[in-house]
Design an enzyme around this catalytic site. Structure first.
Site, mmCIF file in Angstrom:
data_model
loop_
_atom_site.group_PDB
_atom_site.id
_atom_site.type_symbol
_atom_site.label_atom_id
_atom_site.label_comp_id
_atom_site.label_asym_id
_atom_site.label_seq_id
_atom_site.Cartn_x
_atom_site.Cartn_y
_atom_site.Cartn_z
ATOM 1 N N ASP A 104 0.825 -1.201 0.000
ATOM 2 C CA ASP A 104 0.000 0.000 0.000
ATOM 3 C C ASP A 104 0.863 1.257 0.000
ATOM 4 O O ASP A 104 2.030 1.232 0.414
ATOM 5 C CB ASP A 104 -0.908 0.029 1.231
ATOM 6 C CG ASP A 104 -1.902 -1.118 1.255
ATOM 7 O OD1 ASP A 104 -2.147 -1.701 0.190
ATOM 8 O OD2 ASP A 104 -2.420 -1.415 2.346
ATOM 9 N N LEU A 105 0.267 2.361 -0.408
ATOM 10 C CA LEU A 105 0.953 3.650 -0.439
ATOM 11 C C LEU A 105 1.567 3.989 0.914
ATOM 12 O O LEU A 105 2.699 4.477 0.997
ATOM 13 C CB LEU A 105 -0.032 4.751 -0.860
ATOM 14 C CG LEU A 105 0.491 6.181 -0.909
ATOM 15 C CD1 LEU A 105 1.480 6.363 -2.038
ATOM 16 C CD2 LEU A 105 -0.674 7.175 -1.053
#
Length: 241
Positions: A104-105
């Site tokens: 994920d970011l």
């Protein structure tokens, strides 16, 4: 070594394997001067393979990169929203490599990048059940009941079925989560379902490959030959379970 033409065209960067099938059906590929057919095999070191009359480029040397992905980067080669990508972090490696899976970011940690489609497929194939281990800090207090719920497998509120997973409690707010699948935001969603929202998430192992503690966030190194062979053996063994 002989391989299917679809795979050879894909490995040479001409097109995807699916598109290669359309090339073969359209009679755009020849092997030693003869029109090739779907399912045909060839040896790029021995045979002359042409696409639209042009020879295949030499097969790129396999590259394997272990990146310590920092937060704030997306695990893609480009992003339509203009966000920073992991491709920027390995731009000086000299090869076009692709992330094996995603983080994920706002997550960090171990991310493999390679141009070896076979190894990437083995690591990601559902039947391989490759372990992925994450360190998480959560809001709230982790309890044995949380570990039991993970071990039993969970059905989330949106109906997502999660396979049994491991949850090792390190402290009241810290744990290691071991997954054998990789569904969207899975660690965060499973912990949130137990009322323990994730504050920090870091992947620390994939298969039998740990995150190198010497790597600072945003830096990378190449896998050693022994590490590559170990990954291949691990995925082969996992697929046979």
């Amino acid at each position: 070594m002989e391989e299917r033409l679809q795979k050879l065209l894909s490995a040479a960067g001409v097109c995807s394997r699916r598109t290669a099938e359309t090339y073969l059906i359209a009679r755009r590929v020849t092997v030693n001067g003869q029109t090739a057919h779907l399912g045909q095999r060839a040896d790029p070191d021995r045979d002359e393979i042409l696409v639209d009359g042009r020879p295949l480029a030499p097969r790129a040397e396999a590259v394997y990169i272990l990146l310590n992905k920092p937060r704030g980067y997306v695990s893609t080669l480009s992003d339509e929203r203009g966000r920073r990508t992991v491709a920027e972090l390995v731009a000086d490696c000299g090869s076009r490599v692709y992330p094996v899976g995603r983080l994920d970011l706002d997550s960090e940690g171990l991310l493999l990048l390679t141009n070896d489609g076979l190894l990437a497929h083995r690591l990601l194939a559902p039947r391989s059940h490759v372990d992925k281990v994450y360190y998480a800090r959560v809001e709230g207090t982790l309890e044995p009941a949380d570990a039991a719920a993970f071990a039993a497998g969970m059905t989330l509120g949106d109906g997502l079925e999660c396979l049994p997973a491991g949850l090792e409690i390190l402290s009241p707010g810290e744990c290691l989560v071991t997954l054998r699948e990789g569904k969207f935001h899975q660690v965060k969603r499973m912990l949130a379902a137990r009322g323990k929202p994730v504050l920090y998430l870091k992947r620390v192992r994939m298969g039998n490959l740990p995150l190198d503690p010497a790597l600072e966030p945003g830096t990378y190194r190449y896998l050693t030959e022994d590490e590559v062979e170990s990954c291949l053996l691990y995925t082969s063994d996992a697929a046979d379970e």
